[in-house]
Every structure is written in structure tokens, then in C-alpha cells.
Design a protein around this motif. Structure first.
Motif, short mmCIF file in Angstrom:
data_model
loop_
_atom_site.label_atom_id
_atom_site.label_comp_id
_atom_site.label_asym_id
_atom_site.label_seq_id
_atom_site.Cartn_x
_atom_site.Cartn_y
_atom_site.Cartn_z
N LYS A 75 -8.30 29.14 32.63
CA LYS A 75 -7.58 30.13 33.44
C LYS A 75 -8.32 31.47 33.44
O LYS A 75 -8.91 31.87 32.45
N ASP A 76 -8.23 32.16 34.57
CA ASP A 76 -8.74 33.53 34.68
C ASP A 76 -7.66 34.48 34.18
O ASP A 76 -6.51 34.38 34.61
N LEU A 77 -8.04 35.40 33.29
CA LEU A 77 -7.09 36.36 32.74
C LEU A 77 -7.49 37.77 33.20
O LEU A 77 -8.53 38.29 32.81
N TYR A 78 -6.67 38.37 34.04
CA TYR A 78 -7.02 39.66 34.65
C TYR A 78 -6.23 40.83 34.08
O TYR A 78 -6.40 41.96 34.51
N GLY A 79 -5.37 40.58 33.10
CA GLY A 79 -4.49 41.64 32.61
C GLY A 79 -5.21 42.84 32.05
O GLY A 79 -4.78 43.98 32.23
N ASP A 80 -6.33 42.62 31.33
CA ASP A 80 -7.05 43.73 30.68
C ASP A 80 -8.35 44.09 31.40
O ASP A 80 -9.19 44.80 30.84
N GLN A 81 -8.53 43.60 32.61
CA GLN A 81 -9.78 43.83 33.33
C GLN A 81 -9.93 45.29 33.76
O GLN A 81 -8.96 45.94 34.17
N MET A 82 -11.16 45.83 33.64
CA MET A 82 -11.44 47.18 34.10
C MET A 82 -11.12 47.29 35.60
O MET A 82 -11.44 46.40 36.38
N GLU A 83 -10.50 48.38 35.99
CA GLU A 83 -10.03 48.54 37.37
C GLU A 83 -11.15 48.43 38.40
O GLU A 83 -10.97 47.86 39.47
N GLU A 84 -12.32 48.98 38.06
CA GLU A 84 -13.41 49.01 39.05
C GLU A 84 -14.00 47.62 39.32
O GLU A 84 -14.77 47.45 40.27
N TYR A 85 -13.62 46.59 38.51
CA TYR A 85 -14.12 45.24 38.74
C TYR A 85 -13.07 44.31 39.34
O TYR A 85 -13.34 43.13 39.58
N VAL A 86 -11.88 44.83 39.60
CA VAL A 86 -10.82 44.01 40.17
C VAL A 86 -11.25 43.48 41.55
O VAL A 86 -11.66 44.24 42.42
N GLY A 87 -11.17 42.17 41.72
CA GLY A 87 -11.53 41.55 43.00
C GLY A 87 -13.01 41.42 43.23
O GLY A 87 -13.43 40.95 44.30
N ARG A 88 -13.84 41.78 42.24
CA ARG A 88 -15.29 41.75 42.44
C ARG A 88 -16.01 40.78 41.49
O ARG A 88 -17.23 40.69 41.54
N THR A 89 -15.29 40.11 40.61
CA THR A 89 -15.94 39.25 39.62
C THR A 89 -15.35 37.84 39.65
O THR A 89 -14.17 37.66 39.95
N GLU A 90 -16.21 36.88 39.34
CA GLU A 90 -15.75 35.50 39.19
C GLU A 90 -16.74 34.72 38.35
O GLU A 90 -17.95 34.99 38.38
N LEU A 91 -16.24 33.78 37.56
CA LEU A 91 -17.09 32.91 36.77
C LEU A 91 -17.62 31.80 37.67
O LEU A 91 -16.87 31.24 38.47
N VAL A 92 -18.90 31.48 37.55
CA VAL A 92 -19.48 30.40 38.33
C VAL A 92 -19.06 29.08 37.68
O VAL A 92 -19.64 28.65 36.68
N ARG A 93 -18.03 28.45 38.21
CA ARG A 93 -17.38 27.32 37.55
C ARG A 93 -18.25 26.06 37.49
O ARG A 93 -18.07 25.20 36.63
N ASP A 94 -19.20 25.93 38.43
CA ASP A 94 -19.96 24.68 38.52
C ASP A 94 -20.69 24.34 37.22
O ASP A 94 -20.90 23.17 36.91
N GLY A 95 -21.07 25.36 36.46
CA GLY A 95 -21.88 25.08 35.28
C GLY A 95 -21.12 25.07 33.97
O GLY A 95 -21.72 24.89 32.90
#
Length: 463
Positions: A75-95
Motif C-alpha cells: 500500500k501507498d502511505l501518503y499521511g506523512d508525505q512532504m506537501e511539495e511531493y503530493v501527486g508527484r511521486t510513485e514507486l515503479v511497481r514492475d520491479g
């Protein structure tokens, strides 16, 4: 029996050790260098390779120790994510199943420059690796200006904008030798890019010729250079006895030129009025906005005659007709032939930090994702963004010497394939795009606004 118990114990111990096996987190052996605005993948992997889908993975910004991205147990956990990265980051799941923990960051900004730590925890086991990211941007070509006499010489100023990191400025004399500057000033724009202003005093009148300012991005090994030719007469003002002679000569030229200028201005004004009368129809088209095409963050007036950016995204269906990335809206009306013209008034903030554009677009313009704002993408428009007034040609054409208009006419000639913009207050042509082939496709009015302080309003009068 004892041998069987011993064998069972050893097998159990081996399985437990496998479940909490030690691992290393490995990052790249050199920095990652990317140009601002692009997307980047920060590489990181486990050694030995193992399935990471059930692990606790964190990407942390160093030295802030704040979370850029977190993943745990699928699961992606966004609760503590820095505000400036909201909507701009993702883990490359294929690997993930093979131990790759790569992080994608979209739309790089200068503030993304720095170090990132990839951390992995599995029970008592822990590992981390550092990834260094360098963001770079090459700015505008330098602008040189002579700004008076100082200390027995000529004060020359070099200005350039839009660099990251802070650029290096080098002056060259006509012989190619480097010159020391007398003052340097750097400032940030709203995007975090560097603007620079560098000054030299040119005192050697015997070395008249080309003086150059070079602004360099050392990371990208790229530079922009502009030259200015300074002839010997400019240095004569350092001698008091020459001042009177030069004043008389200048006044003579001014009076002679003034008469020629007034005559030429009268001729040009008559031509301008005749040209404007031909281009602008007696009855301009009445244009309204198409709510089905409007981006969810745009707010249209009840009569469909004005648009502004709202404070929150509206819950609207993501239909094929609707823009979902750029805050754009099309006009209801479409044109396939003939000449058409409509007026637009920019209310509120017209310059400064405002972001807006007006023009036309093909009915088939791409409305999803990162729309290509250029004639190649089916858009012909003029645009103001953060102090820059440009036409959306490819590459952009600066219109900065022209005062930013508050009222303008958008003129479309479907037969000739021309799109022209006119300052409604002065009647002066702002810009005309090179002739295009519309291929009998429907062309519609197009609007873009991305600042709450700006409102685009449609007008239906040539007055």
C-alpha cells in the motif's frame, strides 16, 4: 530420535534465518542529473535480489529527514508525505518482486535538487542508500545595456534569467580577455530559478569593438552569450571639452529626425487604420464558453462570457471533451471558413505573476494529459506567464517589448490560415502567426487561465 530432533531444529533455524535474512540497499554510484521540468527515476535495489512487496520502503529527503514517499505491505502511505511531493511521486511497481525500489518524481523543480535516502525495513533487518539528484536549467540569452558613465568609463550591465543552479558570469573584451565585474547580484524568481545582473565599467577607449557577456551553467556545460559593439565616440564623454560639441551634434540630429518621424508616423497611422478596418469586421462574432470542455478547476459565469480559476477542483465527469491537465476551455462556436474576430478583456491581474493565454485551437486538440501548447499541437495563442509575454510558437517568441494588453482582439482568417492578435486600445498588431493549413477543420476560440487573480471576459464591440 535425538538425531531427528537435531535435524528438525537446524531446518527450522535455517527457515527463520531466511525469513529475516540480511540484505543491502544499493543506490547508484554517481549522481543523477536531470533538466528542470522533466521526470526522473531514482534507482535503488536490494542485494541479494528478493521480493520487496511486503517490506516497509521509505524515500526520505536528506538532510530534512522528511518523507518523500512511503510504501508498506503493498500500500501507498501518503499521511506523512512532504506537501511539495503530493501527486508527484510513485514507486515503479514492475520491479518490486525482484527487489527494485525505484522512485519516479514528475515535473522536476529546483527545490527537488539534493540528496534522497532509500530505506528498507523488514523486521529487525534494515538498510539504506543515498541517491544524489542534480536539477539544472539553462536560462535566457543575456541582455546587455549601456547605463551611463561612471568612474571615467561606460557602465555596461548584463542581465539574464531562469538559471539553476546559480550561473557563472564571464566578461570578455574585444581581444577575448576576461574582465572582472564591479558588482554582481542574484535573485530568485517564483519558480526558484536564478536571475543575475552583472556590471563592468569599460574605460579603455582604444579597445573599441565587441564586448561579450557569457552566462554559463557549469553542471550542464551550457552557456548563453551576447555581445555589444562599443565604438570609440562613446568614450569621448569622459573628456569635458567634448561635451558641448556632442550636445550640438545630438540636438541637430534630434530636430532633423523629429520632422521625419512625425511625417512617417502620420503615414503609418493612416495605413494602420486602413489595415485595422480591413481586418476587423463591422460586427464581431459573439463567442461564448463551452462548459463541457472546461477544466474542473475553472469557474465559468452563468452567461458563459467569462472564466476564472476557482479555489477548489469541481466534481465534474471526465468526459472526452473536457481538459483534465491544463486549465483550458474552448468556445462554443466553431469556424471552418471566412474571417472572424472576437474581443477578450483581461480583468484583475494582467501582468506580474499572472498566468493566462487566449487564441484559437483545432476542434481535435488533445484535451488529456500534457497538451502541446503550440501550432504543432493545434493551438495558436499569445500567453502571459510570470512576467513573460510570448506567442506560443515553437520555440516561443518573446513579445516583452510590447506592453501587455488588457483588451485584445483575436482575429481568425480560415481561408488564409492566419491568426492575428490586436491591441484593442491602441489598434496595434501584437502578433500574427505564419500561415497555417487548417484543412477545413473546425477552429474554436481557446482560453487558458491558471491564477485566481485573473479573469478572461469576452467582448462583442469594436469600441
Amino acid at each position: 530420535m535425538q538425531m531427528w530432533l537435531l535435524l528438525s531444529y537446524l531446518v527450522t533455524l535455517h527457515v527463520l534465518r531466511l525469513g529475516s535474512a540480511d540484505f543491502r540497499v544499493v543506490g547508484p554510484d554517481k549522481y543523477i542529473r536531470v533538466t528542470m521540468g522533466q521526470d526522473v527515476v531514482l534507482p535503488c535495489h536490494l542485494s541479494p535480489s528478493m521480493d520487496a512487496r511486503s517490506l516497509d520502503i521509505r524515500w526520505i529527503r536528506h538532510p530534512f529527514s522528511e518523507i518523500v514517499y512511503r510504501y508498506r505491505n503493498g500500500k501507498d502511505l501518503y499521511g506523512d508525505q512532504m506537501e511539495e511531493y503530493v501527486g508527484r511521486t510513485e514507486l515503479v511497481r514492475d520491479g518490486l518482486s525482484s527487489g527494485r525500489l525505484d522512485l519516479r518524481i514528475s515535473g522536476l523543480r529546483p527545490s527537488d535538487d539534493g540528496s534522497y535516502v532509500c530505506t528498507v525495513r523488514d523486521g529487525a533487518s534494515y538498510g539504506e542508500a543515498t541517491v544524489d539528484l542534480e536539477v539544472s536549467a539553462t536560462g535566457s540569452g543575456p541582455q546587455l545595456s549601456l547605463e551611463g558613465y561612471e568612474d571615467g568609463g561606460i557602465r555596461v550591465v548584463c542581465r539574464s534569467a531562469g538559471w539553476y543552479p546559480r550561473p557563472e558570469v564571464v566578461w570578455k573584451d574585444p581581444g577575448g580577455q576576461h574582465l572582472p565585474s564591479v558588482s554582481q547580484r542574484y535573485s530568485f524568481d517564483e519558480r526558484g530559478l536564478f536571475d543575475t545582473e552583472d556590471v563592468i565599467i569599460v574605460t579603455d577607449g582604444n579597445r573599441h569593438g565587441k564586448w561579450s557577456c557569457v552566462v554559463r551553467n557549469s553542471r550542464l556545460n551550457q552557456e548563453q552569450e551576447t555581445s555589444l559593439h562599443i565604438s570609440a565616440p562613446f568614450f569621448h564623454n569622459a573628456h569635458p571639452w567634448m561635451v558641448g560639441v556632442w550636445v550640438l551634434l545630438v540636438l541637430s540630429v534630434v530636430f532633423l529626425g523629429l520632422g521625419a518621424y512625425l511625417w512617417r508616423r502620420k503615414v503609418l497611422q493612416s495605413r494602420e487604420l486602413a489595415w485595422r478596418k480591413f481586418l476587423l469586421p463591422h460586427n464581431p462574432d459573439v463567442v461564448t464558453l463551452d462548459p463541457n470542455s472546461a477544466h474542473p478547476e475553472l469557474v465559468l459565469s452563468a452567461d458563459g462570457r467569462s472564466v476564472r480559476m476557482g479555489t477548489a477542483r469541481q466534481d465534474l465527469p471526465d468526459t472526452p471533451e473536457r481538459f483534465n491537465d491544463w486549465c483550458c476551455v474552448l468556445g462554443q462556436e466553431g469556424f471552418r471558413e471566412g474571417r472572424h474576430c472576437w474581443g477578450v478583456e483581461v480583468k484583475g491581474e494582467v501582468g506580474g505573476d499572472s498566468w493566462w493565454a487566449v487564441g484559437v485551437a483545432r476542434d481535435s486538440v488533445d484535451r488529456k494529459g500534457d497538451t502541446d501548447l503550440s501550432p504543432e499541437g493545434g493551438i495558436w495563442a499569445v500567453c502571459h506567464w510570470a512576467g513573460h509575454f510570448v506567442s506560443l510558437t515553437s520555440p516561443r517568441t518573446s513579445l516583452s517589448p510590447i506592453p501587455i494588453p488588457r483588451r485584445l482582439w483575436v482575429c481568425l482568417d480560415c481561408t488564409q490560415g492566419l491568426v492575428t492578435f490586436i491591441d484593442a486600445d491602441s489598434g496595434v498588431e501584437i502578433f500574427t502567426f505564419p500561415p497555417a493549413s487548417f484543412n477545413a477543420e473546425i477552429i474554436r476560440p481557446w482560453f487558458w487561465v491558471e491564477t485566481e487573480e485573473t479573469e478572461l471576459c469576452l467582448r462583442d464591440s469594436t469600441s
